[in-house]
Design a protein around this motif. Structure first.
Motif, short mmCIF file in Angstrom:
data_model
loop_
_atom_site.label_atom_id
_atom_site.label_comp_id
_atom_site.label_asym_id
_atom_site.label_seq_id
_atom_site.Cartn_x
_atom_site.Cartn_y
_atom_site.Cartn_z
N THR A 13 0.84 -1.21 0.00
CA THR A 13 0.00 0.00 0.00
C THR A 13 0.88 1.27 0.00
O THR A 13 0.48 2.29 -0.54
CB THR A 13 -0.94 0.06 1.23
N GLN A 14 2.06 1.17 0.61
CA GLN A 14 2.96 2.34 0.67
C GLN A 14 3.62 2.65 -0.68
O GLN A 14 4.29 3.67 -0.82
CB GLN A 14 4.04 2.13 1.73
N LEU A 15 3.47 1.74 -1.64
CA LEU A 15 4.08 1.99 -2.96
C LEU A 15 3.28 3.03 -3.74
O LEU A 15 3.81 3.71 -4.61
CB LEU A 15 4.14 0.70 -3.78
N GLN A 16 1.98 3.11 -3.37
CA GLN A 16 1.11 4.02 -4.11
C GLN A 16 1.55 5.48 -3.98
O GLN A 16 1.84 5.94 -2.89
CB GLN A 16 -0.33 3.89 -3.63
N GLY A 17 1.64 6.14 -5.11
CA GLY A 17 1.99 7.56 -5.11
C GLY A 17 3.49 7.84 -5.06
O GLY A 17 3.90 8.98 -5.15
N LEU A 18 4.30 6.80 -4.92
CA LEU A 18 5.76 7.02 -4.87
C LEU A 18 6.35 7.24 -6.25
O LEU A 18 7.36 7.91 -6.42
CB LEU A 18 6.48 5.80 -4.26
N PHE A 19 5.70 6.62 -7.25
CA PHE A 19 6.25 6.65 -8.60
C PHE A 19 5.49 7.62 -9.48
O PHE A 19 4.27 7.72 -9.41
CB PHE A 19 6.22 5.25 -9.22
N ASN A 20 6.27 8.33 -10.31
CA ASN A 20 5.67 9.23 -11.29
C ASN A 20 6.47 9.03 -12.57
O ASN A 20 7.58 9.54 -12.69
CB ASN A 20 5.78 10.68 -10.78
N GLY A 21 5.91 8.23 -13.47
CA GLY A 21 6.70 7.85 -14.65
C GLY A 21 7.95 7.13 -14.18
O GLY A 21 7.87 6.19 -13.39
N ASN A 22 9.10 7.60 -14.62
CA ASN A 22 10.35 6.96 -14.23
C ASN A 22 10.86 7.43 -12.86
O ASN A 22 11.87 6.95 -12.38
CB ASN A 22 11.44 7.26 -15.27
N PHE A 23 10.19 8.38 -12.26
CA PHE A 23 10.71 8.97 -11.03
C PHE A 23 10.21 8.25 -9.78
O PHE A 23 9.05 7.86 -9.69
CB PHE A 23 10.30 10.45 -10.94
N GLU A 96 2.69 -15.24 1.07
CA GLU A 96 1.75 -14.58 0.14
C GLU A 96 1.99 -13.07 0.12
O GLU A 96 2.03 -12.44 -0.92
CB GLU A 96 0.31 -14.82 0.59
N ARG A 97 2.17 -12.53 1.33
CA ARG A 97 2.41 -11.10 1.48
C ARG A 97 3.67 -10.72 0.74
O ARG A 97 3.73 -9.73 0.03
CB ARG A 97 2.53 -10.77 2.97
N TRP A 98 4.70 -11.54 0.88
CA TRP A 98 5.97 -11.29 0.19
C TRP A 98 5.74 -11.22 -1.32
O TRP A 98 6.16 -10.27 -1.98
CB TRP A 98 6.99 -12.40 0.52
N ALA A 99 5.07 -12.25 -1.85
CA ALA A 99 4.88 -12.33 -3.29
C ALA A 99 4.11 -11.11 -3.80
O ALA A 99 4.49 -10.50 -4.81
CB ALA A 99 4.14 -13.62 -3.65
N GLN A 100 3.06 -10.72 -3.06
CA GLN A 100 2.25 -9.57 -3.49
C GLN A 100 3.05 -8.27 -3.46
O GLN A 100 2.94 -7.44 -4.33
CB GLN A 100 1.02 -9.44 -2.60
N PHE A 101 3.87 -8.15 -2.43
CA PHE A 101 4.67 -6.94 -2.25
C PHE A 101 5.69 -6.81 -3.38
O PHE A 101 5.81 -5.77 -4.04
CB PHE A 101 5.36 -7.05 -0.88
N ILE A 102 6.41 -7.88 -3.64
CA ILE A 102 7.44 -7.86 -4.68
C ILE A 102 6.80 -7.64 -6.06
O ILE A 102 7.28 -6.86 -6.87
CB ILE A 102 8.25 -9.19 -4.70
N ASN A 103 5.69 -8.36 -6.29
CA ASN A 103 4.99 -8.21 -7.57
C ASN A 103 4.55 -6.76 -7.77
O ASN A 103 4.73 -6.19 -8.85
CB ASN A 103 3.73 -9.08 -7.63
N ALA A 104 4.00 -6.16 -6.71
CA ALA A 104 3.52 -4.79 -6.81
C ALA A 104 4.68 -3.85 -7.13
O ALA A 104 4.57 -2.97 -7.98
CB ALA A 104 2.83 -4.37 -5.52
N TYR A 105 5.79 -4.04 -6.45
CA TYR A 105 6.94 -3.16 -6.70
C TYR A 105 7.41 -3.28 -8.15
O TYR A 105 7.61 -2.27 -8.85
CB TYR A 105 8.11 -3.48 -5.74
#
Ligand SMILES: Nc1nc2c(ncn2[C@@H]2O[C@H](COP(=O)(O)OP(=O)(O)OP(=O)(O)O)[C@@H](O)[C@H]2O)c(=O)[nH]1
Ligand SMILES: [Mg+2]
Length: 211
Positions: A13-23, A96-105
């Motif tokens: 959930t913390q990944l959301q909003g961190l990325f903007n295009g390549n940034f 499961e949490r690990w897989a979801q986290f890595i996949n999301a990243y």
């Protein structure tokens, strides 16, 4: 220039909003991710590559549970220390949490240039390693294979037989074993060669999108 710790991300959930295009939070350096089973030596390799002791290492598997980003000033990249997979004590839900986290990243980060897939030089790829490699392939993430802890291989004949087995295993999954690196974070063996190969890969051009 000194390398520095940049950012920790605790879950998907913390990944959301961190990325903007390549940034990534305004930084455009291309990312290199450390992938591998717990205890294989990801954090130790980061310290050896960056010439720091910023990444926390431990003999106890499962030390890195978050994604830690470090700025690798010398070669203008950001290194992502990913949590390791496959530690025996982890419960199913934790895996499961690990897989979801890595996949999301991996899906979120458009400037993920490459994954360093770390494999233990004493054992070669395990079933879980193969699973991770297949996943990275399916996401078109370029991979560089790095065999760790080569100082643990006792003599010339052990080194030769491990290399032979590892080469066969990589060929089986369609990778050219001559592109693999053999390193020791402990003795620094192979570290310079790995840095050179990462330096030689050209960074993509990035322009930050308007919000
Ligand atoms: N002999 C030897 N031991 C190493 C080397 N690299 C790491 N280790 C040891 O292996 C153990 C695990 O190292 P870490 O770097 O913490 O491993 P990790 O992959 O980050 O582990 P997690 O964070 O649990 O996923 C530690 O006890 C390290 O000292 C190496 O090149 N040679
Ligand atoms: Mg670690």
């Amino acid at each position: 220039m000194a390398s520095e710790f940049f950012l920790t991300v605790g879950d998907a959930t913390q990944l959301q909003g961190l990325f903007n295009g390549n940034f990534l939070k305004g930084r455009r350096e291309p990312r290199v991710a450390m992938v591998g089973r717990s205890n294989v030596g990801k954090s130790s390799l980061i310290n050896a590559l960056l010439g720091t002791r910023l990444a926390r290492t431990s003999a106890e598997p499962g030390k890195t549970r978050c994604i830690h980003f470090y700025i690798w000033s010398d070669i203008k990249k950001i290194v992502a220390d990913l949590p390791g997979y496959g530690f025996a004590k982890a419960a199913h839900t934790e895996r499961e949490r690990w897989a979801q986290f890595i996949n999301a990243y991996i899906k979120e980060d458009e400037a993920l240039e490459r994954a360093l897939v770390l494999l233990d030089s004493r054992h070669g790829p395990t079933d879980l390693d193969i699973e991770a490699i297949k996943f990275l392939s399916s996401q078109s993430v370029p991979m560089t294979f790095v065999f760790t802890k080569t100082d643990s291989l006792k003599n010339q004949s052990e080194r030769a037989s491990r290399r032979k087995e590892a080469s066969a295993a990589l060929k089986e999954i369609g990778y050219d074993p001559t592109h693999a690196h053999w390193v020791s974070a402990k003795t620094q063996d192979g570290i310079k060669g790995l840095i050179k190969s990462l330096t030689d890969s050209a960074p993509p051009i990035a322009v930050e999108k308007e919000e």
